[in-house]
Motif scaffolding. Structure first.
Motif, short mmCIF file in Angstrom:
data_model
loop_
_atom_site.label_atom_id
_atom_site.label_comp_id
_atom_site.label_asym_id
_atom_site.label_seq_id
_atom_site.Cartn_x
_atom_site.Cartn_y
_atom_site.Cartn_z
N TYR A 102 61.31 8.89 -160.22
CA TYR A 102 62.71 8.55 -159.95
C TYR A 102 63.36 9.63 -159.09
CZ TYR A 102 67.67 7.73 -160.67
OH TYR A 102 68.99 7.52 -160.47
N GLU A 103 63.20 10.88 -159.48
CA GLU A 103 63.79 11.98 -158.73
C GLU A 103 63.19 12.10 -157.34
OE1 GLU A 103 66.39 13.82 -159.49
OE2 GLU A 103 66.64 12.81 -161.41
N ARG A 149 64.65 8.93 -155.34
CA ARG A 149 66.09 8.72 -155.37
C ARG A 149 66.77 9.00 -154.04
NH1 ARG A 149 70.05 11.90 -159.27
NH2 ARG A 149 69.11 13.54 -158.06
N PRO A 150 66.48 10.11 -153.36
CA PRO A 150 67.17 10.35 -152.10
C PRO A 150 66.85 9.31 -151.02
CG PRO A 150 66.07 12.34 -152.85
CD PRO A 150 65.64 11.21 -153.74
N LYS A 151 65.72 8.64 -151.13
CA LYS A 151 65.30 7.68 -150.11
C LYS A 151 65.86 6.28 -150.34
CE LYS A 151 61.15 10.28 -149.33
NZ LYS A 151 59.77 10.34 -149.12
N SER A 200 68.99 4.06 -150.84
CA SER A 200 70.44 4.06 -150.69
C SER A 200 71.04 2.96 -151.57
CB SER A 200 70.83 3.82 -149.24
OG SER A 200 70.55 2.49 -148.86
N GLN A 201 72.31 3.09 -151.84
CA GLN A 201 73.00 2.06 -152.62
C GLN A 201 72.97 0.73 -151.90
OE1 GLN A 201 74.08 2.46 -155.79
NE2 GLN A 201 74.38 0.26 -155.76
#
Length: 67
Positions: free
Chosen positions: A15-16, A19-21, A23-24
């Motif tokens: 997950y970590e 996560r940055p890759k 987007s909402q």
């Protein structure tokens, strides 16, 4: 992206890492796509048909094709 592994235990490493890759907007698009496919399958089922192959969708916002 789920914070749990396939056995159901908390596993934040993937997950970590991802996560940055993610987007909402991508998450929202995936939810909309899932709803659209489910809606199409329900509509076809009511009409007496069954989906036996893959349904391909193109996101008008991004141009991505999901198969």
């Amino acid at each position: 992206m789920d914070k749990r592994n396939i056995e159901g235990y908390a596993d934040l490493t993937p997950y970590e890492a991802l996560r940055p890759k993610i987007s909402q907007a991508d998450i929202d698009d995936a939810r909309r796509m899932d709803k659209a496919i489910k809606s199409a399958k329900r509509t076809l089922s009511i009409a007496g048909f069954e989906v036996i192959g893959r349904i391909a969708l193109k996101n008008r916002r991004t141009g991505k094709i999901h198969e």
